[in-house]
Motif scaffolding. Sequence first.
Motif, short mmCIF file in Angstrom:
data_model
loop_
_atom_site.label_atom_id
_atom_site.label_comp_id
_atom_site.label_asym_id
_atom_site.label_seq_id
_atom_site.Cartn_x
_atom_site.Cartn_y
_atom_site.Cartn_z
N SER A 1 0.61 3.49 -9.57
CA SER A 1 -0.07 2.15 -9.93
C SER A 1 -0.06 0.97 -9.03
N LEU A 2 -1.56 -0.11 -8.95
CA LEU A 2 -1.36 -1.00 -8.54
C LEU A 2 -0.39 -1.97 -8.07
N HIS A 3 0.77 -2.06 -7.91
CA HIS A 3 1.63 -4.12 -8.51
C HIS A 3 1.62 -4.74 -8.07
N SER A 4 0.74 -5.11 -6.94
CA SER A 4 0.14 -6.66 -6.75
C SER A 4 -0.57 -6.63 -5.39
N ALA A 5 -1.81 -7.10 -5.68
CA ALA A 5 -2.43 -7.65 -4.17
C ALA A 5 -2.59 -8.71 -3.65
N HIS A 6 -2.92 -8.95 -2.48
CA HIS A 6 -3.02 -10.62 -1.98
C HIS A 6 -4.43 -10.89 -0.99
N HIS A 7 -5.15 -11.88 -0.83
CA HIS A 7 -6.13 -11.87 0.25
C HIS A 7 -6.43 -13.02 0.84
N SER A 8 -6.63 -12.97 1.67
CA SER A 8 -6.66 -14.27 2.03
C SER A 8 -7.92 -14.05 3.35
N GLY A 9 -8.91 -14.44 3.84
CA GLY A 9 -9.70 -14.31 4.61
C GLY A 9 -10.37 -12.31 4.71
N ASP A 10 -9.98 -12.57 5.94
CA ASP A 10 -9.81 -10.88 6.41
C ASP A 10 -8.41 -10.06 6.36
N LEU A 11 -7.48 -10.87 5.90
CA LEU A 11 -5.59 -10.14 5.12
C LEU A 11 -6.08 -9.95 4.30
N HIS A 12 -5.15 -8.31 4.18
CA HIS A 12 -4.58 -8.38 3.15
C HIS A 12 -3.51 -7.63 3.03
N ARG A 13 -3.06 -7.71 1.82
CA ARG A 13 -1.31 -7.30 1.60
C ARG A 13 -1.01 -6.39 0.00
N LEU A 14 -1.27 -4.73 0.13
CA LEU A 14 -1.34 -4.62 -1.25
C LEU A 14 0.33 -3.81 -1.31
N THR A 15 0.27 -3.88 -2.98
CA THR A 15 2.04 -2.97 -3.16
C THR A 15 1.75 -2.32 -4.17
N TYR A 16 2.07 -0.64 -3.70
CA TYR A 16 1.66 0.10 -5.07
C TYR A 16 3.49 0.64 -5.47
N ARG A 17 3.43 0.70 -6.19
CA ARG A 17 4.55 1.63 -7.23
C ARG A 17 4.00 2.71 -7.73
N HIS A 18 5.42 3.52 -7.16
CA HIS A 18 5.13 5.39 -6.80
C HIS A 18 6.39 5.95 -7.55
N THR A 19 6.28 6.63 -8.99
CA THR A 19 7.44 6.74 -9.71
C THR A 19 7.15 8.01 -10.18
N TRP A 20 8.54 9.57 -9.98
CA TRP A 20 8.49 11.14 -10.47
C TRP A 20 9.86 10.78 -11.00
N LEU A 21 8.96 11.48 -12.03
CA LEU A 21 9.69 11.98 -13.35
C LEU A 21 10.59 13.16 -13.36
N LEU A 22 11.70 12.94 -12.84
CA LEU A 22 12.65 13.91 -11.73
C LEU A 22 13.06 15.38 -13.62
N ALA A 23 13.55 17.04 -13.64
CA ALA A 23 13.75 17.58 -14.21
C ALA A 23 14.80 17.23 -15.10
N ASP A 24 16.10 15.95 -14.70
CA ASP A 24 16.86 15.90 -15.24
C ASP A 24 16.76 14.64 -16.22
N GLY A 25 15.62 14.26 -16.42
CA GLY A 25 15.17 12.80 -16.96
C GLY A 25 15.03 12.02 -16.53
N SER A 26 15.79 11.79 -15.65
CA SER A 26 15.29 10.74 -14.81
C SER A 26 14.51 10.22 -14.09
N ALA A 27 13.91 9.01 -13.30
CA ALA A 27 13.56 8.69 -12.49
C ALA A 27 13.52 8.22 -11.48
N VAL A 28 12.91 8.38 -9.96
CA VAL A 28 13.02 7.60 -8.90
C VAL A 28 12.13 7.32 -8.48
N THR A 29 11.56 5.75 -8.18
CA THR A 29 10.69 4.97 -7.91
C THR A 29 10.58 5.09 -6.44
N LEU A 30 9.38 4.58 -5.46
CA LEU A 30 9.45 4.82 -4.42
C LEU A 30 7.86 3.32 -4.21
#
Length: 266
Positions: free
Chosen positions: A52-81
């Motif tokens: 999912s898109l987590h945040s977005a920031h735009h200033s003129g022709d510059l921008h900064r975006l952050t995304y959250r990537h989450t994986w569900l594991l076989a043991d029921g836990s989750a890992v986020t990058l």
Amino acid sequence: MSVPYETACEGKQSPETPEEHLARLLGRALNSFELPDEVLCRLTAALAYDGSLHSAHHSGDLHRLTYRHTWLLADGSAVTLWELVHNTARPTPFPGAMAAPMPEGPARARQDQHELYADETELRTAMERLPLPADEPQDFDLPVTVQIPPMPLPRHVYVPDNSADHARRLLRRAENADRPGLDMLRLLSSAFAHQITQAFGRPTPAGEARLGYSLYEHAFLLADGREVSLWEVEHTATPNGRHMCEVYTSEAEARGAMARRASRTP
């Protein structure tokens, strides 16, 4: 399973597996070699992916975006990058033209750079280093923010085993006429882990108390991350007192069958 942000914006369903999502992210991140080995090893057991898109920031022709990537594991836990995408790096001049002014137009367009972080604090530190205008808000909670509910985690602690065969044997010994059929057998053919628990704590009719009744939940974890449960009733409410196995797709059906048998037993 969710789709990555590129295909989500296009309205298309991603054909990628969780492993392919990870490989694509690592392949474009400039700092993927800095990710902890422990995190990458855990991600080899990923069952499902959500981005999912987590945040977005735009200033003129510059921008900064952050995304959250989450994986569900076989043991029921989750890992986020956490992925940081920005175009604040200076455009690279054409080879052999270092001393010449940068050309105008598309040739000097700033290219997006991708970075990955296993910790949200590291992500914030990286964001603060970006050369965005000082008069623009630098808070993490930016005006354009899209968030999704957290990924539901499995209710059970599964043990990888020959689970598809266990499902076949369970359905084969079921004697009730309304037991799950071929569709359930096909569905459980992709099960790779399961957990068996005995159901307690529910009031039972008086007739059940004097009979040999046991109720078990057989919970299966499928290859696509779904959870499917079968409910097994073992009892001796038979004409000759022998043990009998019945299997149902819900706890309510199983307990209803127990109650009906108990009411017919003298």
